[in-house]
Design an enzyme around this catalytic site. Structure first.
Site, PDB file in Angstrom:
ATOM      1  N   MET A  32      49.616  36.252  48.547  1.00 22.63           N
ATOM      2  CA  MET A  32      50.274  36.410  49.845  1.00 22.63           C
ATOM      3  C   MET A  32      51.732  36.815  49.733  1.00 22.63           C
ATOM      4  O   MET A  32      52.374  37.069  50.743  1.00 22.63           O
ATOM      5  CB  MET A  32      50.181  35.098  50.637  1.00 22.63           C
ATOM      6  CG  MET A  32      48.814  34.809  51.216  1.00 22.63           C
ATOM      7  SD  MET A  32      48.773  33.219  52.055  1.00 22.63           S
ATOM      8  CE  MET A  32      49.962  33.482  53.371  1.00 22.63           C
ATOM      9  N   VAL A  35      56.345  35.451  43.974  1.00 20.93           N
ATOM     10  CA  VAL A  35      56.464  34.119  43.373  1.00 20.93           C
ATOM     11  C   VAL A  35      57.714  34.073  42.502  1.00 20.93           C
ATOM     12  O   VAL A  35      57.965  34.976  41.709  1.00 20.93           O
ATOM     13  CB  VAL A  35      55.219  33.772  42.537  1.00 20.93           C
ATOM     14  CG1 VAL A  35      55.332  32.366  41.942  1.00 20.93           C
ATOM     15  CG2 VAL A  35      53.956  33.885  43.389  1.00 20.93           C
ATOM     16  N   ASP A 148      38.008  33.807  46.087  1.00 17.66           N
ATOM     17  CA  ASP A 148      38.616  34.851  45.251  1.00 17.66           C
ATOM     18  C   ASP A 148      38.737  34.394  43.798  1.00 17.66           C
ATOM     19  O   ASP A 148      39.778  34.551  43.167  1.00 17.66           O
ATOM     20  CB  ASP A 148      39.987  35.241  45.800  1.00 17.66           C
ATOM     21  CG  ASP A 148      40.456  36.609  45.295  1.00 17.66           C
ATOM     22  OD1 ASP A 148      39.593  37.418  44.892  1.00 17.66           O
ATOM     23  OD2 ASP A 148      41.666  36.877  45.305  1.00 17.66           O
TER      24      ASP A 148
END
Length: 421
Positions: A32, A35, A148
């Site tokens: 998303m 990081v 996923d």
């Protein structure tokens, strides 16, 4: 004084998130968003913080949807407390933008490892799969479907006493079974190369779909590419998956019957995740000891004693399906976002074809299995084996040089003695 980010300025190193987490360096991109490695100023420890895709420029409804997804990922991951799953520490809001605060694990993903090793031994792959399955048994018991599972979302710790520890990560598109607020009918999310056939045909992912994805991931570890091969055409790949005819195995040997059970085309005939864990554990225990040793032991090569991934020559730290910023890896079959061609997809209900969709990945592409092609970056990849030994010619030249040096030194000494007399 803390560094701040204005409304049009992306956070960078030294930026203080939510008044607590000091950014140090970007370590990659998750499902998303970006990081970062950060320092928790309150608890004085390193953490990984995921900057969810910015809501800047979005409508209020869209921005609220992004925030809800971030909170959902945090809630889902927080339900898990398993040694083989990345822990979720906190969900922080900074200037209205959501950040996920996770356990920091210096590691490599299995996708990165396969880039260097090409394949893994069946027993090694089975042990990794068994430990992932053990974590997913707990996830399924909590009503969570990952959706996923793939090589890029399985981490192997490196460095220190945890070297060889396996962890599943990135629940960014996972869903609690009773969470329907963010579900869109006819939308497929995930990575097609590891889809279960029923998902490729438009069905909603369930626990059985995770079992198939785990089987496809282990298949990739031992065969070097996914069960349906590699295809840059995502729609064509989706058709292959929907037909459920996997490529024959060449390297799996005695592991093949286990993989065939996990890759059973019919979801009702597949083993549960608990049964899959037990099948993989039994296989791995044949060469790696007892059930407990398989499920709790660090990943090592049989008889070597040293985890295979501890022999790296340079270091990266990851806490998701990402790599250090700037690293180059050949992508695996991509996570997709495509409406074109949807009219040609296998239909799941009258008048509807599934739309293939992924969460945004602004800084990295999803790795895909290797092909026989060599990438220009191959020479820069870290080595997993021992250092190369000098060639015979180099060794001879070194020996001659040493001999000449000592001969000259002896002559100098003799001359000096003669002069003193």
């Amino acid at each position: 004084m803390s560094t701040t980010a204005g409304p049009h300025h992306a956070p960078g190193p030294q930026y203080l998130v939510a008044g607590r987490y000091r950014l140090k360096s970007r370590i990659g991109g998750g499902g998303m968003g970006t990081v970062w490695l950060a320092r928790d100023q309150l608890l004085d420890r390193d953490v990984a913080v995921k900057q969810v895709v910015s809501t800047e420029g979005l409508t209020e409804d869209s921005a609220d949807n992004v925030r809800q997804r971030a909170m959902r990922e945090g809630r889902i991951a927080a339900k898990l407390s398993h040694r083989n799953a990345i822990a979720m520490h906190d969900v922080a809001l900074d200037r209205g933008e959501p950040w996920l605060v996770m356990e920091y694990l210096p590691s490599r993903s299995v996708a990165q490892i396969l880039h260097a090793t090409k394949t893994l031994a069946p027993a090694e792959a089975a042990q990794i799969g068994a430990q992932v399955a053990d974590a997913m048994v707990e996830a399924h018991a909590a009503g969570i479907v990952h959706r996923d599972i793939k090589p890029g979302n399985i981490l192997i710790a490196e460095g220190g006493r945890h070297t060889g520890l396996v962890k599943i990560t990135d629940f960014g598109i996972s869903r609690a079974k009773d969470d329907v607020t963010l579900t869109q009918t006819g939308v497929i999310t995930g990575t097609p190369a590891y889809f279960a056939p029923e998902v490729a045909r438009g069905a909603d992912p369930q626990e059985a779909s995770d079992v198939y994805s785990l089987g496809a991931t282990i298949y990739t570890m031992v065969e070097g590419q996914p069960p349906f091969g590699v295809d840059d055409n995502s729609i064509a790949l989706l058709h292959k998956v929907a037909r459920a005819r996997i490529n024959p195995m060449q390297n799996a040997a005695e592991l093949e019957p286990v993989l065939l059970r996990l890759l059973e085309p019919s979801p009702t005939k597949r083993p549960t995740m608990s049964q899959a864990r037990d099948l993989l554990t039994s296989f791995a225990a044949g060469s790696r000891g007892s059930r407990d040793q398989v499920l709790t032991g660090l990943i090592t090569r049989p008889g070597a004693g040293t985890p295979v991934w501890s022999q790296r020559t340079n270091r990266s730290s990851t806490t998701g399906p990402h790599r250090p910023a700037g690293a180059t890896l050949p992508p695996y079959a991509p996570t997709m976002s495509a409406d074109r061609g949807s009219r040609d997809l296998p239909r799941t209900r009258q008048g509807m074809s599934p739309t293939i969709m992924s969460t945004p990945q602004p800084h990295s592409s999803t790795p895909r299995p290797l092909t026989a092609q060599h990438h220009p970056s191959d020479s820069r990849q870290p080595s997993y084996g021992p250092p190369a030994q000098p060639s015979g010619t180099s060794s001879t030249a070194l020996a001659v040089s040493i001999f000449v040096f000592f001969a000259v030194l002896a002559v100098v000494v003799v001359l000096a003695i003669a002069l003193l007399r």
